[in-house]
Structures are given as C-alpha cells and as structure tokens.
Scaffold this active site. Structure first.
Site, PDB file in Angstrom:
ATOM      1  N   GLU A   1      13.926  -9.603  24.586  1.00 37.61           N
ATOM      2  CA  GLU A   1      13.207 -10.680  25.243  1.00 37.61           C
ATOM      3  C   GLU A   1      12.172 -11.216  24.254  1.00 37.61           C
ATOM      4  OE1 GLU A   1      12.132  -7.634  25.316  1.00 37.61           O
ATOM      5  OE2 GLU A   1       9.973  -7.873  24.987  1.00 37.61           O
TER       6      GLU A   1
ATOM      7  N   LYS B   1       4.897  -7.201  15.201  1.00 36.18           N
ATOM      8  CA  LYS B   1       6.158  -6.955  15.908  1.00 36.18           C
ATOM      9  C   LYS B   1       7.216  -6.294  15.017  1.00 36.18           C
ATOM     10  CE  LYS B   1       5.128  -8.668  20.003  1.00 36.18           C
ATOM     11  NZ  LYS B   1       4.978  -7.748  21.153  1.00 36.18           N
TER      12      LYS B   1
ATOM     13  N   SER C   1      -3.328  -9.317  14.851  1.00 39.52           N
ATOM     14  CA  SER C   1      -1.933  -8.948  15.122  1.00 39.52           C
ATOM     15  C   SER C   1      -0.911  -9.907  14.532  1.00 39.52           C
ATOM     16  CB  SER C   1      -1.705  -8.809  16.628  1.00 39.52           C
ATOM     17  OG  SER C   1      -2.078 -10.002  17.286  1.00 39.52           O
TER      18      SER C   1
END
Lengths: 394, 261
Positions: free
Chosen positions: A107, A85, A374
């Site tokens: 969000e 991210k 990830s």
C-alpha cells in the site's frame, strides 16, 4: 507479555485465510534475522545501496536561532529514494525472496513506501504491484509515474474514501487472494503480528546509528528525540534504541490538520480510542459505533486513522509523549528549515521540526535533541505552494 | 418474543440454505421485509451483516452495500431494534456477520446481552481468527451466543484445531480472496470437509463465490449448508426497496437446488 502484543495492543485480527501465511512469515523472520548470511546481505544493501549510515547533522544555524539545546538532524532524507522507507523495504523484500516469493505488493499513501518497494523489487528482481488511493494518485502523480518507471504496476483504489486506509484494505484483500507467491510489504509498524515487530526491527537502524553518533559527538545522550507519527515507522525507528535510556524523552508528533478541536485532523493519540482494525488492536479515530473515521492532514503520509500498537503502548505506559502539530505549524517549519539550514524536508518530517521549534528554546544549551528527518520534500513542493496560494505546474 | 429456534434446528431438515443480507441496505425497514421474504422462500437461517466502514474480507458488492447502509443512518442500536421488531413475526435462527471493531466498541457485554434479548444465536466475525477468539467467546457463550468459526482453503493443519472447538456451525470459505460471485470454485473442498468431519459433528456450510443454483447443488453435495451473500446483495443494489420479489425468487431457486437429491 503475550506473543505479538505490546500490553493489550497488537495481535492478529485477520481473516483465517491469512493466518497460516502470518505464521510462516513469523517463522521465516525468526530464522533469517539470526542467519549470518541474511544479516550480511541486508547490511551490504543498507550500506552499498541505501547509503547508510545516514548523517547525524548538527543544525548549527537552527541551534543559534532557537537559543536552547543543540539541534541534530538524523538525515533519513539522504537515503536512496529519499526517505526512511527504504530501510524496511530492503529488509522485507529480501526476506520475501528468501521465503521463495516472486511477487510483492504494497500500500502507499504519499507514494514514498510504494516507490521504495518498487525500487527494491526492481533491484532484487521481484514482480511488484502497489495499491494507492485514487485521491492520492491524483495528488502525487509524480510518484505514480516514478513507480511505473521502476517497473511496478500501480492500482488506483476507488473503494471507500480512496486514501491510505482504503489502500491498506485493498492490499489485504489482494493478499488474501494470492499468498502462495506473494508477500505483502507493509509499510509501517502496523497491521497484524509479526508486521509491527518486523518493521520496527528493520527501522531501528535509525536509532542504533543515532545513539552511537550522538555519543561520539556529544559524549552524552540527548535530552529528547523527536519524530513525526502516522502509522509510526520512522518514529519507532528513532525511539527504539533509546527506550531503555529513561533520561531521553521520546516525542512523537502527530498530524493535527486544521486543529484537534475541528473534525479535520489525523491525531490518533489526542483524539482516538482503543479499537481493532487493520489486523491490530490499537488506537484509532472512530465514531461512537466503531466505524473508522475519515481523517485529514496536509501530509498524505500521516493521513491515517490509526497508530502502530507499540506506540499505543509507549503512550499508555507514559514512556513516550505524543503531541499534535497543525498543518500551519508544519508548513511554517517546512519553510523555516529550508531558509535556515538549506534543507527541504518532507512535510511529514516538518511536523517534528515544528514541535522542536517550541521545545528546544526551553532546554539548556549544554543538552542536545535529535529530530528524525524522515524524508526529503521534493514531493511536497507543489502542495506547499498551493497551500500558500501559488499554483505551480507539477 | 417467540421462542427462537436454534442454529441446530436449521440443519435438521436436510441441506440448509443460508442467505446473507447487509442490514440497512437500502434501509432497515427494507431489510426487515427482505428477511421475512427469504424465510418464506425457504431460507433456513439468515446472516444479517452489520455494516462496517472498512470491510477487508468483502468484495466490491458487499463493500458498496456497507457504504449504502451506513449512509442511510444504520447503527448497531438500530439494527438491534430492527431485529427485536422482526421477532414479532419470526422464530427463525438468525446470526450476525460483522467486523470486530463495531462489536468491540459497543462493548462485548452490552453487545451480547442485546443479542440474547433479541434472539441472535451466533456471530460470524471474519477478522477474529481462532487465536483471538478469547476476545469475546466467553462473554458470547454466557449469553447463549455462538462465535462461529471460519475455515479457509489455506487452513490446512489448522482445521482440526478450529473444528475441534467449533460452535453453532462452521463457515467454510470456498475460495481464496474476498466475498463475491465466482464462475468457478477450484478449492479441494471435499478434503477440507473430510478433515472437518474427523474433528467435529458441528455442521459445515460453504460460502464465498456461490451464485448459481448449479453451484449451490454441487456445494450441497459436499456440505450441510450453502451460504450466499453477494448474489443477493447484488439484487438489492439493482432493485433497491423493490428487490423483494427478486430476492424471493432467487432464494426459492437456491433452496430448491440445495434440496435436490
């Protein structure tokens, strides 16, 4: 293809209030992505702050155990804040700052994107507010506190089903109320144009590195690359620079929850249909009247009823394959990777590991596959223990 | 079915008052009664909301109405049936307000055919901006249904483009953000309306945030119509099936306020 479209998918289905802001965002992005100063600043942050490039780790024990192709793990879990991210947040918050914004909103589902946004906002001196479903706030209290430590204000979202999709609704509402000084740092390759393109470009660093790394190590391209898919940001990042390599299979692993034959899943490709939601035309889980369905996955990060428009297109054209992976398979893979390689990965990433365990034994030993890891799994330990009937104090 | 009066007709008798109501809140039979009561109380045109699971342009009042409506079993088909039933009692112009996905999923051809059959004259789709109008504008037009455009405080240079192709009426969003009552409206609406007037003769109504007769009277000085949603939906939230007399009184007071000279 029309601007902002991937085949028929994509577009800008937002209230008029946001249209000029999206146009300004696109213009700013088109300018800064070619601005050597911006590119150098972002590159410096990626290297010096996030810790890029991330490792391409040869998982030798897993390879030996599965007895097929060589397994490599693209270690996005080793980035600062523990997930991919940060790649997108560094890009978008820096862009927002260049645009003269002083405040970012975001969000978050599991909290990883919220933490990454709050982190970069702290670093770059921006005000930050994060919207998170009330249920997710409860499930991921640690991440709520983490965001607060970083100076962000966290708003629990009590509307609708009180999870990720409702957090997106609420962030869009907030943005429509205040665009002058505020940028919405969308966390995945979704939403209205230009977000799916911007987020993809910032995440594509994953495959840009991985492609070079695998060619260095193996001297040839992998047989397949795998990634989990919710909205699809780590997957598009992992796929992007391999899309032109027709021999490389691109495999997205979506959350089948308790199974795609139950009503407790988040398998958009397997069970969804074309619709228009959250600013984009794409595939969504919805009912016979186009009401968006409640979805379910053990992974809060994959618990989303839609998928980014570029994935919908890669699916439609057959360039990428998408497979469902159940909670049980993901949890087993989570435990397997911990025992086999000493890596506790995010439950999201474990969906990709789970499918790799089926695929790898069917591929020849002289080929390779890359799994995008990830994120790291610290945040999931308590939930996995609960799944196994063990109650931890978290 | 009676011959339905046109949208234009709603604007031909002085300043118009346009109330909004969410279909199926608390049930469709109540919606039918409330619509007739609003007509009697002086409403010139009524917006019927098609409830959606995720209404991103709505404040909390209408969000909750959508949840109540969906929970009561409201579907697109049942809304069409309710409107067809309503047409035995009224010829007033009616428009739908709803998000694109339920319309898309129903199928544009099927949706607008049904609109034509039951006498729906227009649709307001908050998540269908000018650039995406091509989705359904032609199909709607083929069935005599206007896709009504919105103009926001941020529209600026887009006003001319949007107004230039406007059909039915223009929905001018009074404030930033979502629907819901506001104590004060700060947008420079006079210059927005002036820009609209340069581009089109299509009437303009102002909505979002309007609650009191005082606000309605002020807005009616600027525009051709005043649109009110949340204040009415709030009465239904409070009084449920018994809301009819409250809605009637409220609509009467608002119509009186907008008609004041």
């Amino acid at each position: 293809m029309r601007k902002g479209r991937f085949g028929e998918f994509g577009g800008q289905y937002v209230p008029e209030t946001l249209m000029n802001e999206l146009i300004r965002l696109e213009e700013a992005y088109q300018y800064y992505k070619n601005d050597p100063v911006f590119v150098a600043e972002l590159d410096a942050l990626m290297k010096g702050y996030a810790g890029r490039p991330s490792l391409l780790y040869p998982a030798e024990k897993m390879t030996a155990d599965l007895g097929g192709a060589k397994v490599y793990l693209k270690r996005e879990d080793l980035n600062h804040t523990g997930a991919h991210k940060i790649n997108n947040c560094l890009g978008q918050v820096l862009l927002a700052k260049k645009m003269g914004k002083t405040r970012v909103i975001a969000e978050t589902g599991a909290g990883q994107h919220g933490v990454a946004t709050a982190t970069v906002a702290a670093l770059l001196g921006m005000e930050c507010e994060v919207f998170m479903g009330a249920i997710d706030c409860e499930r991921q209290r640690l991440n709520v506190y983490r965001m607060e430590l970083l100076g962000a204000k966290v708003h629990p979202v009590e509307s609708g089903t009180r999870v990720l999709k409702d957090a997106v609704n609420e962030t869009m509402r907030e943005w429509a109320g205040r665009v002058d000084d505020t940028h919405y740092v969308l966390g995945s390759v979704m939403g209205p144009h230009p977000f799916p393109t911007i987020v993809r470009d910032f995440q594509s660093v994953i495959s840009r590195e991985a492609r070079e790394q695998i060619l260095d190590l193996e001297g040839e391209l992998p047989a397949a690359v795998l990634a989990c898919v919710g909205g699809g940001s780590n997957a598009i990042g992992m796929f992007y620079h391999f899309i032109g390599d027709s021999g490389v299979r691109l495999i997205g692993c979506e959350a089948a929850g308790e199974g795609i034959d139950t009503d407790r899943h988040a398998a958009t490709i397997a069970r969804g249909s074309t619709g228009v939601f959250h600013g984009m035309k794409s595939l969504f889980c919805q009912n016979e009247y186009g009401q968006i369905a409640e979805v379910y996955s053990i992974s809060a990060g994959l618990d989303y009823p839609g998928i980014g428009p570029e994935h919908a297109w890669l699916h439609e054209t057959g360039r990428a394959e998408y497979v469902p992976v159940t909670d049980e398979e993901a949890v087993e893979a989570f435990e397997y990777l911990a025992r086999t390689e000493g890596i506790i990965c995010a439950i999201e990433s474990a969906h990709a590991v789970a499918y790799a365990r089926k695929l790898v034994p069917t591929l020849p030993k002289d080929r390779s596959v890359i799994i995008c890891l990830s994120g790291r799994g610290d945040k999931d330990v308590a939930a996995i223990a609960r799944y196994r009937g063990i109650n931890l104090h978290d | 079915m009676k011959k339905v009066r046109t949208i234009r007709d709603a604007f031909d008798h002085g300043k118009a008052f346009i109330p909004f109501i969410t279909a199926g809140d608390p049930d469709l039979e109540s919606t039918r009664r409330f619509i007739l009561a609003m007509e009697e109380a002086g409403a010139d045109l009524i917006e019927i909301g098609i409830p959606f699971s995720d209404p991103i342009a709505e404040g909390i009042v209408i969000q909750e109405a959508d949840i109540r409506a969906l929970a009561s079993g409201t579907t697109t088909d049942r809304i069409f049936d309710m409107v067809a039933d309503l047409r035995r009692d009224t010829d007033m112009p009616l428009v739908f307000m709803g998000y694109l996905n339920p319309v898309f999923y129903y199928g544009y051809e099927r949706f607008f055919t049904r609109c034509e059959e039951v006498g729906i004259s227009g649709v307001i789709i908050p998540d269908l901006p000018f650039e995406e109008k091509g989705e359904c504008a032609e199909t709607a037009a083929a069935h005599g249904v206007d896709v009504i455009s919105m103009i926001a405080p941020t529209s600026e240079d887009r006003i001319r483009m949007i107004a230039g192709e406007a059909k039915g009426f223009l929905y001018v969003v009074s404030s930033m953000g979502v629907t819901g009552v506001r104590s004060e409206i700060r947008t420079d609406l006079a210059s927005i309306i002036a820009a609209i007037r340069q581009a089109t003769e299509v009437p303009a109504g102002i909505g979002f945030g309007i609650n009191t007769p005082q606000q309605a009277a002020e807005m009616a000085q600027l525009a051709d119509a005043v649109i009110v949603g949340s204040a009415i939906v709030r009465l239904i939230a409070e009084h449920g099936r018994e809301a009819e007399p409250f809605i009637r009184d409220y609509v009467q007071s608002m119509k009186k306020a907008v008609s004041r000279r």
